[in-house]
Design a protein around this motif. Structure first.
Motif, PDB file in Angstrom:
ATOM      1  N   GLY A 119       0.783  -1.237   0.000  1.00 36.44           N
ATOM      2  CA  GLY A 119       0.000   0.000   0.000  1.00 36.44           C
ATOM      3  C   GLY A 119       0.811   1.281   0.000  1.00 36.44           C
ATOM      4  N   HIS A 120       2.127   1.171  -0.104  1.00 37.55           N
ATOM      5  CA  HIS A 120       2.982   2.371  -0.164  1.00 37.55           C
ATOM      6  C   HIS A 120       3.423   2.605  -1.593  1.00 37.55           C
ATOM      7  CE1 HIS A 120       3.964   3.502   4.075  1.00 37.55           C
ATOM      8  NE2 HIS A 120       3.423   2.327   4.279  1.00 37.55           N
ATOM      9  N   ARG A 121       2.865   3.640  -2.226  1.00 37.34           N
ATOM     10  CA  ARG A 121       3.348   3.914  -3.579  1.00 37.34           C
ATOM     11  C   ARG A 121       3.433   5.386  -3.923  1.00 37.34           C
ATOM     12  NH1 ARG A 121      -1.954   1.266  -6.292  1.00 37.34           N
ATOM     13  NH2 ARG A 121      -3.247   3.119  -6.265  1.00 37.34           N
ATOM     14  N   GLU A 122       3.077   6.256  -2.997  1.00 37.91           N
ATOM     15  CA  GLU A 122       3.136   7.673  -3.319  1.00 37.91           C
ATOM     16  C   GLU A 122       3.978   8.471  -2.337  1.00 37.91           C
ATOM     17  OE1 GLU A 122      -0.996   8.517  -3.575  1.00 37.91           O
ATOM     18  OE2 GLU A 122      -1.089   7.632  -5.570  1.00 37.91           O
ATOM     19  N   ASP A 123       4.736   7.787  -1.517  1.00 34.32           N
ATOM     20  CA  ASP A 123       5.431   8.508  -0.451  1.00 34.32           C
ATOM     21  C   ASP A 123       6.899   8.106  -0.337  1.00 34.32           C
ATOM     22  OD1 ASP A 123       4.901   5.931   0.394  1.00 34.32           O
ATOM     23  OD2 ASP A 123       4.483   6.505   2.460  1.00 34.32           O
ATOM     24  N   TRP A 124       7.480   7.727  -1.452  1.00 27.53           N
ATOM     25  CA  TRP A 124       8.873   7.288  -1.400  1.00 27.53           C
ATOM     26  C   TRP A 124       9.807   8.498  -1.355  1.00 27.53           C
ATOM     27  CZ3 TRP A 124       8.850   3.308  -6.013  1.00 27.53           C
ATOM     28  CH2 TRP A 124       7.850   2.351  -5.765  1.00 27.53           C
ATOM     29  N   GLU A 125      10.787   8.421  -0.466  1.00 24.39           N
ATOM     30  CA  GLU A 125      11.725   9.543  -0.341  1.00 24.39           C
ATOM     31  C   GLU A 125      13.121   9.207  -0.844  1.00 24.39           C
ATOM     32  OE1 GLU A 125      11.545  11.130   3.674  1.00 24.39           O
ATOM     33  OE2 GLU A 125      10.095  12.583   2.919  1.00 24.39           O
ATOM     34  N   VAL A 126      13.674   8.116  -0.348  1.00 24.18           N
ATOM     35  CA  VAL A 126      15.058   7.771  -0.684  1.00 24.18           C
ATOM     36  C   VAL A 126      15.179   6.270  -0.892  1.00 24.18           C
ATOM     37  CG1 VAL A 126      17.482   8.063  -0.039  1.00 24.18           C
ATOM     38  CG2 VAL A 126      15.766   9.575   0.960  1.00 24.18           C
ATOM     39  N   LEU A 127      15.949   5.891  -1.900  1.00 20.30           N
ATOM     40  CA  LEU A 127      16.241   4.476  -2.154  1.00 20.30           C
ATOM     41  C   LEU A 127      17.752   4.281  -2.105  1.00 20.30           C
ATOM     42  CD1 LEU A 127      15.537   1.565  -3.255  1.00 20.30           C
ATOM     43  CD2 LEU A 127      15.903   2.533  -5.540  1.00 20.30           C
ATOM     44  N   ALA A 128      18.195   3.340  -1.281  1.00 23.87           N
ATOM     45  CA  ALA A 128      19.619   2.991  -1.239  1.00 23.87           C
ATOM     46  C   ALA A 128      19.823   1.647  -1.905  1.00 23.87           C
ATOM     47  CB  ALA A 128      20.113   2.944   0.210  1.00 23.87           C
ATOM     48  N   ILE A 129      20.871   1.562  -2.723  1.00 28.25           N
ATOM     49  CA  ILE A 129      21.222   0.307  -3.397  1.00 28.25           C
ATOM     50  C   ILE A 129      22.691   0.029  -3.094  1.00 28.25           C
ATOM     51  CG2 ILE A 129      21.275  -0.936  -5.596  1.00 28.25           C
ATOM     52  CD1 ILE A 129      19.481   1.388  -6.687  1.00 28.25           C
ATOM     53  N   ALA A 130      22.969  -1.184  -2.630  1.00 24.11           N
ATOM     54  CA  ALA A 130      24.341  -1.511  -2.219  1.00 24.11           C
ATOM     55  C   ALA A 130      24.849  -2.739  -2.954  1.00 24.11           C
ATOM     56  CB  ALA A 130      24.383  -1.759  -0.710  1.00 24.11           C
ATOM     57  N   GLY A 131      25.945  -2.568  -3.691  1.00 33.82           N
ATOM     58  CA  GLY A 131      26.591  -3.697  -4.356  1.00 33.82           C
ATOM     59  C   GLY A 131      27.919  -3.998  -3.684  1.00 33.82           C
ATOM     60  N   ARG A 132      28.646  -4.936  -4.260  1.00 33.49           N
ATOM     61  CA  ARG A 132      29.953  -5.304  -3.678  1.00 33.49           C
ATOM     62  C   ARG A 132      31.111  -4.952  -4.593  1.00 33.49           C
ATOM     63  NH1 ARG A 132      29.228 -10.761  -0.605  1.00 33.49           N
ATOM     64  NH2 ARG A 132      28.325  -9.974   1.322  1.00 33.49           N
ATOM     65  N   GLY A 133      30.789  -4.266  -5.677  1.00 27.21           N
ATOM     66  CA  GLY A 133      31.823  -3.989  -6.669  1.00 27.21           C
ATOM     67  C   GLY A 133      32.638  -2.749  -6.356  1.00 27.21           C
ATOM     68  N   ARG A 134      33.581  -2.470  -7.259  1.00 20.84           N
ATOM     69  CA  ARG A 134      34.410  -1.257  -7.124  1.00 20.84           C
ATOM     70  C   ARG A 134      33.628  -0.021  -7.528  1.00 20.84           C
ATOM     71  NH1 ARG A 134      38.550  -4.609  -9.063  1.00 20.84           N
ATOM     72  NH2 ARG A 134      37.975  -4.098 -11.200  1.00 20.84           N
ATOM     73  N   ASP A 135      32.631  -0.208  -8.391  1.00 19.60           N
ATOM     74  CA  ASP A 135      31.826   0.928  -8.854  1.00 19.60           C
ATOM     75  C   ASP A 135      30.558   1.066  -8.015  1.00 19.60           C
ATOM     76  OD1 ASP A 135      33.570   1.588 -10.877  1.00 19.60           O
ATOM     77  OD2 ASP A 135      32.539   0.339 -12.367  1.00 19.60           O
ATOM     78  N   TYR A 136      30.013   2.265  -8.010  1.00 19.50           N
ATOM     79  CA  TYR A 136      28.725   2.495  -7.357  1.00 19.50           C
ATOM     80  C   TYR A 136      27.663   1.653  -8.047  1.00 19.50           C
ATOM     81  CZ  TYR A 136      31.149   6.483  -5.335  1.00 19.50           C
ATOM     82  OH  TYR A 136      32.037   7.267  -4.669  1.00 19.50           O
ATOM     83  N   CYS A 137      26.736   1.119  -7.246  1.00 20.34           N
ATOM     84  CA  CYS A 137      25.706   0.224  -7.802  1.00 20.34           C
ATOM     85  C   CYS A 137      24.459   1.026  -8.170  1.00 20.34           C
ATOM     86  CB  CYS A 137      25.382  -0.872  -6.776  1.00 20.34           C
ATOM     87  SG  CYS A 137      24.402  -2.203  -7.487  1.00 20.34           S
ATOM     88  N   TRP A 138      24.489   1.650  -9.322  1.00 15.11           N
ATOM     89  CA  TRP A 138      23.327   2.384  -9.813  1.00 15.11           C
ATOM     90  C   TRP A 138      22.270   1.407 -10.317  1.00 15.11           C
ATOM     91  CZ3 TRP A 138      23.227   7.113  -8.286  1.00 15.11           C
ATOM     92  CH2 TRP A 138      24.403   7.841  -8.159  1.00 15.11           C
ATOM     93  N   PRO A 139      20.994   1.793 -10.274  1.00 13.20           N
ATOM     94  CA  PRO A 139      19.943   0.866 -10.717  1.00 13.20           C
ATOM     95  C   PRO A 139      20.024   0.591 -12.222  1.00 13.20           C
ATOM     96  CG  PRO A 139      19.017   3.028 -10.216  1.00 13.20           C
ATOM     97  CD  PRO A 139      20.435   3.068  -9.765  1.00 13.20           C
ATOM     98  N   CYS A 140      19.679  -0.613 -12.617  1.00 10.39           N
ATOM     99  CA  CYS A 140      19.666  -0.965 -14.044  1.00 10.39           C
ATOM    100  C   CYS A 140      18.534  -0.220 -14.750  1.00 10.39           C
ATOM    101  CB  CYS A 140      19.515  -2.481 -14.213  1.00 10.39           C
ATOM    102  SG  CYS A 140      17.828  -3.068 -13.991  1.00 10.39           S
ATOM    103  N   GLY A 141      18.529  -0.255 -16.044  1.00 12.48           N
ATOM    104  CA  GLY A 141      17.536   0.484 -16.826  1.00 12.48           C
ATOM    105  C   GLY A 141      16.104   0.072 -16.537  1.00 12.48           C
ATOM    106  N   SER A 142      15.873  -1.234 -16.401  1.00 12.56           N
ATOM    107  CA  SER A 142      14.507  -1.698 -16.123  1.00 12.56           C
ATOM    108  C   SER A 142      14.026  -1.189 -14.777  1.00 12.56           C
ATOM    109  CB  SER A 142      14.459  -3.230 -16.134  1.00 12.56           C
ATOM    110  OG  SER A 142      14.822  -3.712 -17.392  1.00 12.56           O
ATOM    111  N   CYS A 143      14.906  -1.187 -13.794  1.00  7.85           N
ATOM    112  CA  CYS A 143      14.507  -0.709 -12.463  1.00  7.85           C
ATOM    113  C   CYS A 143      14.275   0.801 -12.478  1.00  7.85           C
ATOM    114  CB  CYS A 143      15.553  -1.090 -11.425  1.00  7.85           C
ATOM    115  SG  CYS A 143      15.552  -2.861 -11.066  1.00  7.85           S
ATOM    116  N   ARG A 144      15.104   1.538 -13.211  1.00  5.13           N
ATOM    117  CA  ARG A 144      14.866   2.988 -13.326  1.00  5.13           C
ATOM    118  C   ARG A 144      13.461   3.236 -13.857  1.00  5.13           C
ATOM    119  NH1 ARG A 144      20.815   5.509 -15.066  1.00  5.13           N
ATOM    120  NH2 ARG A 144      21.920   3.930 -13.878  1.00  5.13           N
TER     121      ARG A 144
END
Ligand code: THU
Length: 131
Positions: free
Chosen positions: A66-91
């Motif tokens: 039931g939560h779909r209009e009140d999102w503030e921040v999303l954190a994504i954590a990977g284990r790689g050397r690069d920052y784990c940005w969301p993939c295109g489908s998730c964006r």
């Protein structure tokens, strides 16, 4: 909740990741305005294309609770050397509900940086486009 705490929640989801193929655990934590946090991990599949990303797991948990209009921040954590940005489908899926969402992308050493979803998916295709 601080950005650092939300990133830690995302990292804590690595223990649930099902990653027999990539061996690349990803965790996600989605903070809503009322303080609720929806977490997620990646869940892979022998039919590789059926894999679900960590942030999409968190997104589906939020919408289905039931939560779909009140999102503030999303954190994504990977284990790689690069920052784990969301993939295109998730964006794209995130854009549906929160085009101005703040996204924190963390890398394996715990460092993270921030961007808005509008920066990550400029000129995105959203519900308004069908009007
Ligand atoms: N993955 C995520 O969970 N989120 C992302 O934003 C990038 C990729 C997962 C999918 C797959 O299980 C593994 O990382 C390697 O692509």
């Amino acid at each position: 909740m601080t950005d650092r705490e939300l990133v830690e929640r995302a990292f804590s989801m690595h223990r649930f990741s099902y990653v027999p193929y990539s061996k690349f655990p990803v965790g996600a934590a989605l903070l809503c305005r009322d303080g609720t946090v929806f977490t997620g991990c990646n869940v892979e599949n022998a039919a590789f294309g059926s894999t679900v990303c960590a942030e999409r797991t968190a997104l589906l948990k939020a919408v289905s609770e039931g939560h779909r209009e009140d999102w503030e921040v999303l954190a994504i954590a990977g284990r790689g050397r690069d920052y784990c940005w969301p993939c295109g489908s998730c964006r794209q899926m995130l854009y549906e509900f929160a085009p101005r969402l703040r996204v924190l992308a963390a890398r394996g050493d715990g460092e993270f940086c921030a961007a808005s979803l509008e920066e990550l998916l400029p000129h995105g295709f959203g519900p308004g486009a069908l009007a």
